[in-house]
Motif scaffolding. Sequence first.
Motif, short mmCIF file in Angstrom:
data_model
loop_
_atom_site.label_atom_id
_atom_site.label_comp_id
_atom_site.label_asym_id
_atom_site.label_seq_id
_atom_site.Cartn_x
_atom_site.Cartn_y
_atom_site.Cartn_z
N ARG A 74 38.82 20.88 -12.54
CA ARG A 74 37.57 20.02 -11.59
C ARG A 74 37.65 19.36 -10.34
O ARG A 74 36.21 19.60 -9.02
N HIS A 126 36.19 25.20 -9.11
CA HIS A 126 37.17 25.43 -10.22
C HIS A 126 35.96 26.14 -11.34
O HIS A 126 37.14 27.32 -11.87
N GLU A 127 35.21 26.56 -11.54
CA GLU A 127 34.36 27.44 -12.83
C GLU A 127 34.85 28.75 -12.07
O GLU A 127 34.87 29.61 -13.14
N TYR A 186 39.42 23.54 -20.68
CA TYR A 186 38.71 23.55 -20.11
C TYR A 186 37.05 24.35 -20.71
O TYR A 186 36.16 23.88 -20.28
#
Length: 495
Positions: A165, A170-171, A197
Amino acid sequence: MGRLIVVSNRVAPTQEGRPAAGGLAVGVLDALKETGGVWFGWSGETVAEPAEAVIEQQGSVTYATVGLTKRDYDQYYKGFSNTTLWPTFHYRNDLARYERQEYGGYLRVNVTLARQLQPLIEPDDIIWIHDYHLIPFARCLRDLGVKNPIGFFLHIPLPVPEVMRSIPPHEELMKFLCHYDVVGFQTDADRQAFLDYIERGGHGQSSEDGMVHAWDRFLKVGAYPIGIYPDAIAKSASQFTDRKPVRSLRDAMRGRKLIMSVDRLDYSKGLAERFQAFERLLQNGPGWHGRVSLLQIAPPTRSDVQTYQTIRRNLEGEAGRINGRFAQLDWTPIQYLNRKYERNLLMALFRQAQVGYVAPLRDGMNLVAKEYVASQNPEDPGVLVLSQFAGAAEQLPGALVVNPYDLNQTAEALERALSMPHAERVSRYNDMMAQLRENNLSVWRDTFLADLRSVATAASVTAKARSTPATVASAKPAAPAQSAPAPKREARGTL
């Protein structure tokens, strides 16, 4: 089943008779030659303008390479891939840098490469993408309408969610991974980091059969530890023992024991800590003075990146300091070589070393550890000292496993390895060779591709009869028939 298409950042040298440069090249070439197919990737050259792929046919294998513009090289390769992803995935957030423009370049190059590959794809092909440079590649192909099964294998570690993160997008990166049908990691720890995650972040859930449902996608996730061909390496190590560099090394040692270490010049390898642990061995054991040398071969890598120039200077300084402290007129404790050697010759050099010293601070697998073991003389094998943070530590039960941050522990392991009785050395060697044979390179390749091909089979079935919605508990590997909603557009990227 149709051909195999392999996509990697770089395509291995294609000259006939030239040894392949590592496990990925060997395993991929074997698979391509068996089924026929395409190996697609960057040529290593920079060009003025993007162009269509250069095609070269060798037997049943088609090599398709493309150049990168200077801007793309700086943003995609030097920038986001190796200044953001590489350090963060190796738990070196302190060395990571994020620039939105570089992330935009990373996405742009993935889109461009996907467009260049698309005309080469046939309906029955399966596609295998390799490594962190190409995480968005499946999403790019899906946006172009490609329906083929697509798998992804990450050769480096995947960090735990708290570290992941720290990368601003990151997402979006994790969503990109969910556009693959099979995602493979080197170790169970890496696989678990991915699942943590997804699940702890509330993005989806997994089942015991390895299926994951996240962001409206189904995919299979597993650990596929990459291997080597140990018997082929043993043969090479034996055959090359009369080469001049090997004879020169034997003559130079004059009966002294040899600790040997081979790594790319990279901060993830813990080279300075390695030198310092060897220094601790000499400091705590004066009896080893003049009786043991450390040979460190560290080929340069990414020499145009400032961080790596600094690493080289620091390592040269450490070697000079330690040699200045302990050297004698007829003995230099550390021989540090900043150059590359041909792979078969390295195997023969490994065979001369009483200790293989593989102590990265973090590594996805580290095939050097496996190659050292396979190179040994079965009648008089050396001992492997191995970092607990290398993926290989899970597969090599006969190694002396150390925490590379603990210099005293590592120094003690080196001394134990140098002094280990013959019977124990042979027993440990046999245990490790059994593991290497059982989990060789073909097992890695064939297991992953079998799972990916099962996706194609399942896709064919579900395309003919799709009656009820699948659940995570009962889902089979699903076809890449539907994509997740497009991520929000921001200035940082173009997907």
